[in-house]
Every structure is written in C-alpha cells, then in structure tokens.
Design an enzyme around this catalytic site. Structure first.
Site, PDB file in Angstrom:
ATOM      1  N   GLU A  69      -6.302 -10.591  -1.129  1.00  0.00           N
ATOM      2  CA  GLU A  69      -6.750 -10.274  -0.009  1.00  0.00           C
ATOM      3  C   GLU A  69      -8.425  -9.811  -0.512  1.00  0.00           C
ATOM      4  O   GLU A  69      -9.376  -9.857   0.061  1.00  0.00           O
ATOM      5  CB  GLU A  69      -6.938  -9.035   0.571  1.00  0.00           C
ATOM      6  CG  GLU A  69      -5.345  -9.055   0.841  1.00  0.00           C
ATOM      7  CD  GLU A  69      -4.369  -7.950   2.005  1.00  0.00           C
ATOM      8  OE1 GLU A  69      -5.705  -7.055   2.413  1.00  0.00           O
ATOM      9  OE2 GLU A  69      -3.232  -7.365   1.447  1.00  0.00           O
TER      10      GLU A  69
ATOM     11  N   GLU B   6       1.065  -1.332  -0.355  1.00  0.00           N
ATOM     12  CA  GLU B   6      -0.228  -0.493   0.191  1.00  0.00           C
ATOM     13  C   GLU B   6       1.174   1.575  -0.084  1.00  0.00           C
ATOM     14  O   GLU B   6       0.576   2.152   0.971  1.00  0.00           O
ATOM     15  CB  GLU B   6      -0.544  -0.216   0.618  1.00  0.00           C
ATOM     16  CG  GLU B   6      -2.006  -1.725   0.964  1.00  0.00           C
ATOM     17  CD  GLU B   6      -2.655  -1.229   2.810  1.00  0.00           C
ATOM     18  OE1 GLU B   6      -2.725  -0.207   3.050  1.00  0.00           O
ATOM     19  OE2 GLU B   6      -3.247  -2.235   2.670  1.00  0.00           O
TER      20      GLU B   6
ATOM     21  N   ASP C  93     -12.407 -10.196  -0.800  1.00  0.00           N
ATOM     22  CA  ASP C  93     -13.837 -10.492   0.389  1.00  0.00           C
ATOM     23  C   ASP C  93     -14.643  -9.345  -0.639  1.00  0.00           C
ATOM     24  O   ASP C  93     -14.179  -8.209  -1.314  1.00  0.00           O
ATOM     25  CB  ASP C  93     -13.544 -10.169   1.314  1.00  0.00           C
ATOM     26  CG  ASP C  93     -13.204  -8.827   1.831  1.00  0.00           C
ATOM     27  OD1 ASP C  93     -12.212  -8.715   2.879  1.00  0.00           O
ATOM     28  OD2 ASP C  93     -12.504  -7.767   0.735  1.00  0.00           O
TER      29      ASP C  93
ATOM     30  N   HIS D 116     -10.248  -6.016  -1.670  1.00  0.00           N
ATOM     31  CA  HIS D 116     -11.410  -5.519  -0.850  1.00  0.00           C
ATOM     32  C   HIS D 116     -12.792  -5.429  -1.747  1.00  0.00           C
ATOM     33  O   HIS D 116     -12.359  -3.643  -1.915  1.00  0.00           O
ATOM     34  CB  HIS D 116     -10.621  -4.658   0.114  1.00  0.00           C
ATOM     35  CG  HIS D 116     -10.030  -5.640   0.865  1.00  0.00           C
ATOM     36  ND1 HIS D 116     -10.577  -6.516   1.660  1.00  0.00           N
ATOM     37  CD2 HIS D 116      -8.197  -5.712   1.575  1.00  0.00           C
ATOM     38  CE1 HIS D 116      -8.949  -7.274   2.406  1.00  0.00           C
ATOM     39  NE2 HIS D 116      -7.847  -6.441   2.113  1.00  0.00           N
TER      40      HIS D 116
ATOM     41  N   ASN E 157       2.014  -5.196  -2.972  1.00  0.00           N
ATOM     42  CA  ASN E 157       0.917  -5.637  -3.053  1.00  0.00           C
ATOM     43  C   ASN E 157      -0.121  -4.314  -2.617  1.00  0.00           C
ATOM     44  O   ASN E 157       0.439  -2.859  -1.873  1.00  0.00           O
ATOM     45  CB  ASN E 157       0.294  -6.798  -1.288  1.00  0.00           C
ATOM     46  CG  ASN E 157      -0.461  -6.876  -1.125  1.00  0.00           C
ATOM     47  OD1 ASN E 157      -1.298  -7.946  -2.117  1.00  0.00           O
ATOM     48  ND2 ASN E 157      -1.334  -6.371  -0.171  1.00  0.00           N
TER      49      ASN E 157
HETATM   50  O1  G3I Z   1      -2.769  -6.698  18.871  1.00  0.00           O
HETATM   51  C1  G3I Z   1      -4.142  -6.687  19.438  1.00  0.00           C
HETATM   52  C2  G3I Z   1      -4.433  -6.592  21.126  1.00  0.00           C
HETATM   53  O2  G3I Z   1      -2.615  -6.874  21.811  1.00  0.00           O
HETATM   54  C3  G3I Z   1      -5.400  -5.390  21.032  1.00  0.00           C
HETATM   55  O3  G3I Z   1      -5.675  -6.145  22.485  1.00  0.00           O
HETATM   56  C4  G3I Z   1      -6.321  -6.235  20.609  1.00  0.00           C
HETATM   57  C5  G3I Z   1      -7.016  -4.669  21.016  1.00  0.00           C
HETATM   58  O4  G3I Z   1      -7.111  -3.443  20.219  1.00  0.00           O
HETATM   59  O5  G3I Z   1      -5.583  -4.904  19.064  1.00  0.00           O
HETATM   60  C6  G3I Z   1      -4.623  -6.305  18.484  1.00  0.00           C
HETATM   61  O6  G3I Z   1      -4.102  -5.572  17.049  1.00  0.00           O
HETATM   62  C7  G3I Z   1      -4.815  -5.946  15.830  1.00  0.00           C
HETATM   63  C8  G3I Z   1      -4.366  -6.564  15.400  1.00  0.00           C
HETATM   64  O7  G3I Z   1      -5.030  -6.639  14.107  1.00  0.00           O
HETATM   65  C9  G3I Z   1      -4.638  -8.073  15.736  1.00  0.00           C
HETATM   66  O8  G3I Z   1      -5.345  -8.595  15.956  1.00  0.00           O
HETATM   67  C10 G3I Z   1      -5.365  -4.415  15.981  1.00  0.00           C
HETATM   68  O9  G3I Z   1      -5.812  -4.019  16.486  1.00  0.00           O
HETATM   69  C11 G3I Z   1      -6.281  -4.227  14.577  1.00  0.00           C
HETATM   70  O10 G3I Z   1      -6.166  -2.608  13.877  1.00  0.00           O
HETATM   71  C12 G3I Z   1      -5.490  -5.018  13.473  1.00  0.00           C
HETATM   72  O11 G3I Z   1      -6.626  -5.158  12.694  1.00  0.00           O
HETATM   73  C13 G3I Z   1      -5.797  -5.619  11.397  1.00  0.00           C
HETATM   74  C14 G3I Z   1      -5.487  -4.806  10.179  1.00  0.00           C
HETATM   75  O12 G3I Z   1      -4.567  -5.179   9.223  1.00  0.00           O
HETATM   76  C15 G3I Z   1      -4.628  -3.725  10.987  1.00  0.00           C
HETATM   77  O13 G3I Z   1      -4.575  -2.365   9.429  1.00  0.00           O
HETATM   78  C16 G3I Z   1      -6.597  -6.851  10.820  1.00  0.00           C
HETATM   79  O14 G3I Z   1      -6.521  -7.807  11.378  1.00  0.00           O
HETATM   80  C17 G3I Z   1      -6.267  -7.047   9.291  1.00  0.00           C
HETATM   81  O15 G3I Z   1      -7.498  -8.100   8.595  1.00  0.00           O
HETATM   82  C18 G3I Z   1      -6.049  -6.444   7.984  1.00  0.00           C
HETATM   83  O16 G3I Z   1      -5.379  -6.808   7.197  1.00  0.00           O
HETATM   84  C19 G3I Z   1      -4.811  -5.358   6.211  1.00  0.00           C
HETATM   85  C20 G3I Z   1      -3.973  -6.387   5.408  1.00  0.00           C
HETATM   86  O17 G3I Z   1      -3.048  -6.257   6.350  1.00  0.00           O
HETATM   87  C21 G3I Z   1      -3.401  -4.969   4.654  1.00  0.00           C
HETATM   88  N1  G3I Z   1      -4.254  -5.069   3.192  1.00  0.00           N
HETATM   89  C22 G3I Z   1      -5.980  -4.434   4.047  1.00  0.00           C
HETATM   90  C23 G3I Z   1      -6.158  -5.495   5.487  1.00  0.00           C
HETATM   91  C24 G3I Z   1      -7.693  -4.996   5.680  1.00  0.00           C
HETATM   92  O18 G3I Z   1      -6.858  -3.859   6.818  1.00  0.00           O
END
Ligand code: G3I
Length: 550
Positions: free
Chosen positions: A272, A154, A274, A244, A203
């Site tokens: 990715e 990105e 969906d 997406h 990507n």
């Molecule tokens: O690990 C912490 C945990 O310790 C904490 O308690 C919890 C509550 O805030 O957060 C946890 O981290 C979260 C992380 O996912 C792991 O679950 C983050 O808040 C959350 O923002 C993060 O979201 C991820 C997101 O990327 C971040 O931008 C999504 O799961 C993931 O599906 C998403 O994936 C991205 C790709 O990497 C890139 N392309 C877009 C896609 C969707 O945004």
C-alpha cells in the site's frame, strides 16, 4: 523544461480527449511496470467499478496487478450474515483480468470495515464459524482469479512493548476478544483449505518499526513452524509491508525489516505504498523533490531484494483520489500528470543524481551535560548546565514548549525539563497524548535506524506518571514533577544501561514535549533536534550531548 511542456500538453490532450488516452499515456512516459518487469509486479488500487477511463488508463499502462481499495472487505462482501454480495467485486476483478492485470484480494479479516455480527456479542464457537465460513466462501468464490490474499490485516499493535511475545502484541480486535490468539491460525487454515493455490499474506503497516516488525516476525515464524504442509510450504506464504510512509521515513528501517522477514523464507510485498509530503492538498517544489528522493531510495531497496519481493503496490493512482489526498502521497497529481515521484520510481539512481544536492542535510544540534548528582526535587542543582531549547514543532499546531538541562555521573543522566503553555491534560488512553515530556537516549550514539540495546525512550507526564520504550528501561528510573499554572517541571534520573559514563563521552539525546488539547488529544509536539517524528523507533535523527566536567 521541455519535458514539462510535453507532459502539460499530454495532460491537456488527455483531459481534452483529443487522442486515445491509452496511446497518449503509453507514448509519452515509459511504463512503470515495464521498467520493473525483471524485478517484481507493480500494482495499484481500483477504487470502484466506475473508475473513469483516464484513471483506468493509468492503471493499465503502468501496473500489472490490482487490489480493490474497499470492495472486497468483509462489510462489502457479507454485510449481512449469510448474504454474500459479490456483484461489485466481481465487476472490478473481471474488468481488471480482461485488461490483462492480475488481482490481489484485500482482505478476509480486519478490525475495520467488518460487520459487528461476525464477532461481537457471539460465543467463541460462533465467531470461529463466522470467520471460517466468510474466509472459505470468499476465497472459493475468487478461486482462479485472485493470485494472493491479505488473509489478515493489521492484527498487531503499534510499537508493542513486549515484541518477543507475539500473542500479547496482538491488537485487542473483536476477533481476538471473541476467539483468542488462535484466530490468526484459524483464518489462514480456512483460506488454505479453500484454495491451496492462492498465496496467503499477513498484511500490516508501520513494519519499519523494529518492535512491531519483531512481533510480526515471531508470529509468522511460530505459526509457520507449527504448520508446514506436506511439501514444507508455510501456511503464511507472505508478509505485506503496507508502506504508508512520509518524507522522513528511513529507508534503512524498511530494509532492516525486509531482511528479517525474508530470513523467514516467506515472500514479502510492499502492499500500500504512498509517501505523504504535503499539506492541504498542495506541495511545494521542495516537498515534491523530497518525496521523490524517498520514493527513489525505497525503490532502490526494493530492487536490491527483488528476488524475494512479489509486488510493489501503490495505494492510489493520483493525489485527488488518495485516502490521504491532503498530503499528496501518490505519483500522479490532481491533473493526472506524473509527478517527480513517478520519475523517481521509474529511474531511482537518475533521480537521486539529479536532485540529491537540493535537499538540505539534516542538522545535528549539539549541547553539553555537566557533571553532578542532583536531588531530583532540587531544581537549582542544574543551574550550571546550558539550557537546551525544545522549540522545533512537528505538527501544524505550536503549543507547549520549553527547555531542558542535563547533568550526569558515571551511572546516570539527570534531565530537568521546564514546560510552558500546557493544558495539564492526561485524559487520553495513549500516554503520548498526555501533556508530557519524552527523553530519547542513544548511549553509543550509534544513530541506527532502529533501537539497539543501548537505546530507549522515557516519558513522564505533568502528574509524574512514567512510561517506557522498551519496558525494560523502567529499571532504576526515578522522576519528579511539579505544576504551577500553565507551566510544569519534570526531572528524570535515567540510569545508563550499557555504559559507565566518563568525561568526554558523546551520547545521542533528544527532548520532546507533547502538548495535549483541552479535549484530551495530542495537538502539538515540540522537540530539540529530530524532526522525523520517528525518534521512538529510529535514533538516526537525535541530537548529540557531550558529557563534561566543570
Ligand atoms: O461506502 C460508504 C458510502 O456509502 C458513504 O456515503 C461514504 C461517506 O461516509 O463512506 C463510504 O465508505 C467509505 C469507504 O472508504 C468507501 O469509500 C468510508 O467512509 C471510509 O472510511 C473508507 O475509507 C477506506 C479506509 O481504508 C477505511 O479504513 C479507504 O478508502 C481505504 O483507502 C483505506 O484503506 C486501508 C486499507 O484497507 C488497509 N490499510 C490502511 C489503508 C488506509 O487506511
């Protein structure tokens, strides 16, 4: 109906654990990975070492490559400088490999989920060292286990105004700020040096937007032309189209970008996928059908270019574990039953044949522009033109709305828009989040799923500040605005760019009103015709305007 009974029984057995989960899933639904064994790999994400058995059974039953949703991102592998923490990622990768899956690495460099020490408040040399050491150490660690990497994720802005110049189209990320545009090449070279065997991907999302696709195309072309290896292999082996999407996504736009990336001689993957189509974690039957038709159309496009596609990876096993669970974007529902979307992907043509009659065809509203050359401040000049209602809402919140009236002459279109119920807010740095009016023009009414030379978007906010897509559309443009309480009026002079208009001409046209909240964020979008939300990149959904003389 029988199938539904079988699937519900299957779900009950799965949840009840009465039979081996793996046998149950395998025995009742054909495997997606087997259906595409002759086309491309089918992937999904692993969201942590403790993925429960049923999710894991679906992963191994229907997929042959996996991606760690988060565990291999910079913040998790090197949160503290010099301290690499591979345990969780190793457990995820080793388990997947033990189950016969391949593994894709996601991601070495990103502006999110990356620790600030890497690139904030450091010199260029230190940032280059941090980037290079991270990439090399991680790629070397997974050497022989990971078949490909999202080296960079990105890095390009959405809908870039000057896509021909990829360097000015880069997102102002901490990496760009610290190093400059050459950070892109630096991280790919580091990864290549660490493991020449692994495929290196760029990507990104929204690559169905032709402007963004142009910028990515130019970036990959420029870097690969300047960095062939001794055997002519490109430095950037592949482009990942995240995918997406939603039920309004135009498969034609996806195909156009696919074709352009393939023409570079690189591999393309859908990384990715969906399709968001639901609210509050719920879907109507109609929404599930529309979602299925989108999956079916997309998979038909992917099958058409299969020889150039490495994999199609979905971003989520089931709705409840999806990053966008409120929009029900995946192929399995919360009870882990396959949805229509699954069967649509399994056999696209069969699904389309059985369901395409159930979705209402897109209505195309028509109206008239009347001959006349007004003074933009003389709003009475539009009195003879019919009122075009701008009252179809794209978002849940129904805020500012209004009407448009249109005049024309041989050289220009003159649009008058009256807006009601506006906050008069322009606090947001994004112009589309201001209280503003947008006009979309498709001079040849070509209804292409991307912008051609005759297509353009014009935006004017309540304070008469104008923005354009593409930037060249500003040439010769004029506008006027006036505010009264919660209403405002905007008039626009839009020079024709590719035609000299004459009576009877038909052009593509739409008018949109962006409603800002008092806090300075867009909360409402009203439009005349195109409900896709993609009018800024795709003219196929615009209304139609006929140029008439009184
Ligand atoms: O690990 C912490 C945990 O310790 C904490 O308690 C919890 C509550 O805030 O957060 C946890 O981290 C979260 C992380 O996912 C792991 O679950 C983050 O808040 C959350 O923002 C993060 O979201 C991820 C997101 O990327 C971040 O931008 C999504 O799961 C993931 O599906 C998403 O994936 C991205 C790709 O990497 C890139 N392309 C877009 C896609 C969707 O945004």
């Amino acid at each position: 109906m029988l199938k539904k009974i079988v699937l519900c029984l299957l779900a009950a057995l799965l949840i009840g654990g009465c039979v081996s989960e793996k046998e149950a899933v395998m025995s009742k639904t054909q495997s997606l990975k087997d259906a595409y064994a002759d086309y491309f790999l089918i992937g999904n994400i692993v969201s942590g070492v403790n993925m429960d058995d049923v999710h894991y059974t679906i992963l191994t039953s229907h997929h042959n490559i996996a991606t760690a949703e988060n565990a291999m991102k910079p913040q998790y592998l090197q949160g503290t400088k010099g301290v690499f923490t591979f345990d969780e990622a190793d457990a995820i990768v080793n388990k997947a490999l033990s189950q016969g899956l391949k593994f894709h690495g996601h991601t070495l460099a990103w502006h999110q989920q990356s620790p600030a020490w890497m690139n904030e408040g450091v010199s260029r040399d230190e940032a280059v060292a941090n980037l290079t050491i991270h990439a090399k150490t991680v790629v070397e660690h997974f050497k022989g286990k990971v078949v490909s990497w999202d080296v960079l994720n990105e890095a390009v802005v959405d809908n870039p105004p000057n896509a021909e110049d990829w360097k000015v189209s880069l997102r102002q990320s901490p990496w760009l700020t610290a190093i400059g545009a050459d950070y892109v090449e630096i991280v790919f070279k580091a990864a290549r040096e660490a493991d020449p065997a692994v495929k290196l991907y760029y990507n990104d999302y929204n690559l169905d937007n032709s402007n963004k696709a142009t910028a990515v195309y130019n970036m990959v072309k420029d870097i690969n032309e300047r960095n062939p290896d001794v055997n002519g292999r490109p430095l950037i082996d592949g482009i990942g189209m995240q995918g997406h999407y939603n039920a309004h996504t135009n498969p034609g736009s996806v195909e156009d970008s696919l074709q352009r990336f393939i023409s570079l001689g690189v591999e393309v993957s859908i990384t990715e996928l969906d399709v968001q189509c639901g609210e509050g974690g719920k879907q109507t039957d109609a929404q599930m059908t529309a979602q299925g038709l989108t999956y079916a159309a997309l998979f038909n496009v992917f099958k058409k270019y299969a020889e150039h596609i490495g994999r199609v990876t979905m971003w989520g096993i089931d709705d409840s574990s999806s990053w966008r669970k409120e929009a029900c974007p995946t192929m399995f529902n919360d009870a882990l039953n396959p949805k229509p979307a699954f069967f649509a992907a399994l056999d696209p043509d069969k699904f389309i044949a059985e369901n395409s009659g159930s979705v209402e065809t897109k209505e195309v509203k028509q109206s008239v522009a009347v001959y006349g050359t007004p003074d933009l401040a003389d709003t009475a000049a539009w009195s003879q033109a019919p009122a075009i209602p701008i009252d179809r809402y794209l978002m849940a919140w129904q805020g500012a709305s209004g009407t448009a009236k249109v005049l024309w002459d041989e050289n220009s279109l003159y649009v008058l828009v009256n807006v009601n119920n506006a906050e008069m807010n322009k606090a947001n740095q994004n112009a589309h989040e201001h209280d503003s009016v947008e006009i979309f023009i498709d001079e040849n009414n070509g209804k292409t799923p991307y912008y051609e030379k005759d297509d353009a978007q014009y935006r004017v906010n309540f304070d008469n500040e104008a923005t354009f897509n593409p930037a060249s559309a500003a040439e010769g443009f004029e506008s006027w605005a006036s505010v009264s309480g919660r209403t405002y009026t905007v008039s626009l002079k839009i020079p024709f760019r590719t035609i000299t208009a004459k009576e009877g001409d038909v052009i593509g046209f739409d008018a949109q009103i962006n409603g800002a909240s008092a806090q300075g964020a867009r909360q409402s979008v009203a439009i005349w015709n195109d409900l896709s939300g993609a009018s800024y990149q795709d003219t196929s959904g615009l209304g139609v305007l006929k140029l008439m003389k009184p």
